[in-house]
Design a protein around this motif. Structure first.
Motif, PDB file in Angstrom:
ATOM      1  N   GLN A  87      54.640  31.592  47.606  1.00  0.00           N
ATOM      2  CA  GLN A  87      54.663  32.862  46.882  1.00  0.00           C
ATOM      3  C   GLN A  87      53.730  32.705  45.686  1.00  0.00           C
ATOM      4  OE1 GLN A  87      58.813  34.933  47.194  1.00  0.00           O
ATOM      5  NE2 GLN A  87      59.164  32.885  46.420  1.00  0.00           N
ATOM      6  N   ILE A  88      52.839  33.652  45.500  1.00  0.00           N
ATOM      7  CA  ILE A  88      51.847  33.547  44.425  1.00  0.00           C
ATOM      8  C   ILE A  88      51.918  34.791  43.566  1.00  0.00           C
ATOM      9  CG2 ILE A  88      49.403  33.309  43.873  1.00  0.00           C
ATOM     10  CD1 ILE A  88      49.085  31.735  46.459  1.00  0.00           C
ATOM     11  N   ASP A  89      52.103  34.578  42.267  1.00  0.00           N
ATOM     12  CA  ASP A  89      52.330  35.663  41.326  1.00  0.00           C
ATOM     13  C   ASP A  89      51.037  35.997  40.572  1.00  0.00           C
ATOM     14  OD1 ASP A  89      53.193  37.238  39.052  1.00  0.00           O
ATOM     15  OD2 ASP A  89      55.232  36.584  39.505  1.00  0.00           O
ATOM     16  N   LEU A  90      50.437  37.145  40.900  1.00  0.00           N
ATOM     17  CA  LEU A  90      49.189  37.562  40.260  1.00  0.00           C
ATOM     18  C   LEU A  90      49.371  37.804  38.771  1.00  0.00           C
ATOM     19  CD1 LEU A  90      47.744  40.096  42.869  1.00  0.00           C
ATOM     20  CD2 LEU A  90      47.284  37.642  42.679  1.00  0.00           C
ATOM     21  N   GLY A  91      50.539  38.323  38.380  1.00  0.00           N
ATOM     22  CA  GLY A  91      50.797  38.581  36.968  1.00  0.00           C
ATOM     23  C   GLY A  91      50.780  37.312  36.153  1.00  0.00           C
ATOM     24  N   LEU A  92      51.430  36.274  36.678  1.00  0.00           N
ATOM     25  CA  LEU A  92      51.456  34.998  35.956  1.00  0.00           C
ATOM     26  C   LEU A  92      50.094  34.332  35.954  1.00  0.00           C
ATOM     27  CD1 LEU A  92      54.885  33.473  37.072  1.00  0.00           C
ATOM     28  CD2 LEU A  92      54.338  34.852  35.054  1.00  0.00           C
ATOM     29  N   LEU A  93      49.342  34.498  37.049  1.00  0.00           N
ATOM     30  CA  LEU A  93      47.980  33.964  37.078  1.00  0.00           C
ATOM     31  C   LEU A  93      47.114  34.600  35.998  1.00  0.00           C
ATOM     32  CD1 LEU A  93      47.061  33.702  40.885  1.00  0.00           C
ATOM     33  CD2 LEU A  93      47.104  31.826  39.231  1.00  0.00           C
ATOM     34  N   ALA A  94      47.166  35.935  35.912  1.00  0.00           N
ATOM     35  CA  ALA A  94      46.351  36.650  34.922  1.00  0.00           C
ATOM     36  C   ALA A  94      46.759  36.269  33.500  1.00  0.00           C
ATOM     37  CB  ALA A  94      46.485  38.159  35.132  1.00  0.00           C
ATOM     38  N   GLU A  95      48.058  36.157  33.277  1.00  0.00           N
ATOM     39  CA  GLU A  95      48.554  35.810  31.949  1.00  0.00           C
ATOM     40  C   GLU A  95      48.129  34.389  31.558  1.00  0.00           C
ATOM     41  OE1 GLU A  95      52.798  35.972  29.511  1.00  0.00           O
ATOM     42  OE2 GLU A  95      52.799  35.833  31.688  1.00  0.00           O
TER      43      GLU A  95
END
Length: 480
Positions: A87-95
């Motif tokens: 599972q990969i979280d784009l929001g956490l990546l961007a943050e």
């Protein structure tokens, strides 16, 4: 061009990006078993507007809206990687990228952040695990929806059968209709067909056998091609080890109860004690919806501040256990009309805390009031803390927990000033901290925790089943 024209042009541009995200997200899910998230919210099978709304909702928890133009490059970067199930979280990546000062490109940063899911580190796609639902009531049908939704990759949980007592003529047709339409949770997202001759419901291509039985001892699941399955008991009829052991029939490997377990049956709250499940444990409980709502915030508060004692008052929606109009009921007060009254009753959630969170030594008391709403409840958690603090500190801490901790799938956070219960129908979190209602005075804190006692709880059940079945995949970037 007017300001309004600028705004509309910007909207259309974001719509275009969202449209281009959908096939990428779908392909990652189907072909590589990768679930794309945005601040713990799945983007799989979501519409253009839903993707845009999820980005906008980020302002409720992260303090500012997350632009789709910011997350899209990370999604594009994922397509270049040899990803394994995850599972990969784009929001956490961007943050995390915004906070990084090394001057890496988006592609370089993404490859580093999800390295645990690529190359030699990636885990292999696992064989699907058969699931049987024993009972098909409120929780059973929502769990069915979730199982069907998550079957897209073909390598996860497979709903093979439901077991019910025959209710009369056209039983299977009526049960399929209840799966297709729900007065609270809306239409089933997909297609459902019924084959009465074979006793089968087909939902989005998933063939589900309807087995009629009055007792667990009547069923041999291997006769239906079911093997090594996890059976989810939604009836609540049997709650101790002896009663639930009757489900351990040919074809069934483990039994999961969607009600508080009694005796030595482990009560599991995913995110808190699911790692304590012994590999050879064949019978376990997912506790209650209220226990799932209060235990994660209790753990979070105890970890940071220490909890000396507490009381939980649940204002709970009415359930099918109550009567529409006054009639006999074996329990006190529950015989009175549910849609017309507030009904004082008991909750076992406070006493269940000790099973799910034994590290918390503080005494926790509890009571409950059933109210005339069909879904979504609120737990008012009053705590005496181990040290003094401030409201701002508690809110900032809980906001951070909802974004970055191992409890981010259990605890959500909202700052909406006019939020009411219906706003949380369909929430996939165990509970949602209402920032505006939170009160802190020295070492006393009162948390108001919304929870969808049907759908949010069903999501917790699925997480436990995924964990014990071995198809719970890691999330990246990892929680800190």
């Amino acid at each position: 061009m007017t300001v309004n024209d600028d705004s509309f042009t910007n909207w259309m541009h974001r719509e275009e990006i969202a449209e281009s995200m959908i096939p990428i997200i779908g392909k990652l899910h189907r072909e590589q078993d990768v679930t794309v998230l945005l601040h713990s919210r799945s983007l799989v099978n979501k519409s253009v507007v839903s993707i845009l709304k999820t980005h906008r909702f980020a302002r409720q928890i992260a303090g500012e809206e997350l632009s789709i133009t910011e997350t899209f490059p990370f999604l594009q970067a994922l397509t270049t990687l040899d990803l394994g199930p995850s599972q990969i979280d784009l929001g956490l990546l961007a943050e995390a990228y915004r906070a990084d000062d090394r001057g890496l490109s988006v592609a370089e940063f993404t490859a580093e952040a999800v390295a645990g899911a690529t190359g030699d580190n990636k885990i292999e796609r696992r064989e699907g695990r058969d699931v049987v639902l024993y009972g098909f009531g409120r929780i059973g049908r929502l769990v069915a929806r979730l199982l069907i939704e998550k079957a897209g990759s073909g390598n996860g949980l497979r709903l093979r059968a439901i077991v019910v007592r025959r209710g009369g003529d056209q039983d299977i047709v009526k049960r399929a209709s209840l799966l297709r339409r729900d007065s609270i949770h809306g239409q089933f997202q997909g297609t459902i067909t019924v084959d009465e001759a074979t006793g089968t419901i087909s939902a989005n291509g998933n063939e589900i056998k309807v087995i009629y039985a009055n007792d667990p001892s009547e069923v041999d699941y291997t006769a239906y091609g079911i093997d090594n399955a996890i059976l989810i008991d939604n009836t609540g009829k049997w709650r101790d080890r002896e009663g639930l052991s009757a489900h351990l029939r040919p074809g069934i490997d483990k039994v999961v109860l969607t009600a508080p377990g009694k005796g030595d049956v482990p009560n599991i709250v995913h995110g808190v004690n699911h790692d304590d499940i012994k590999p050879d444990e064949r019978i376990l409980s997912c506790a209650s919806c209220t226990t799932n709502a209060i235990v994660p915030p209790l753990k979070a508060m105890n970890d940071e501040y220490g909890v000396l004692r507490g009381h939980v008052e649940t204002v709970h929606s009415f359930t099918n256990d109550q009567n529409l109009l006054d009639n006999f009921h074996k329990a006190d007060r529950r015989g009175r009309s549910a849609p017309l009254n507030m009904v004082i009753t008991e909750t076992g959630a406070a006493s269940a805390v000790a099973k799910a969170l034994p590290a918390l030594k503080a005494p926790i008391t509890g009571s409950s009031i059933r109210v005339p709403v069909p879904d979504v409840s609120i737990a008012i958690l009053s705590l005496r803390l181990g040290r003094e603090t401030t409201r701002d500190e508690v809110l900032e801490y809980l906001r951070d927990v909802s974004l970055h901790s191992s409890l981010k799938r259990q605890i959500d956070f909202t700052t909406a000033p006019d939020a009411v219960s219906m706003d949380f129908v369909g929430s996939r979190h165990a509970s949602i901290v209402d920032a505006g209602a939170t009160k802190v005075d020295g070492d006393n804190a009162i948390l108001y925790l919304w929870y969808d006692n049907e759908f949010g709880y069903s999501c917790q059940v699925i997480r436990v089943v995924q964990h014990v079945s071995g198809v719970e995949y890691p999330t990246f970037p990892a929680a800190v």
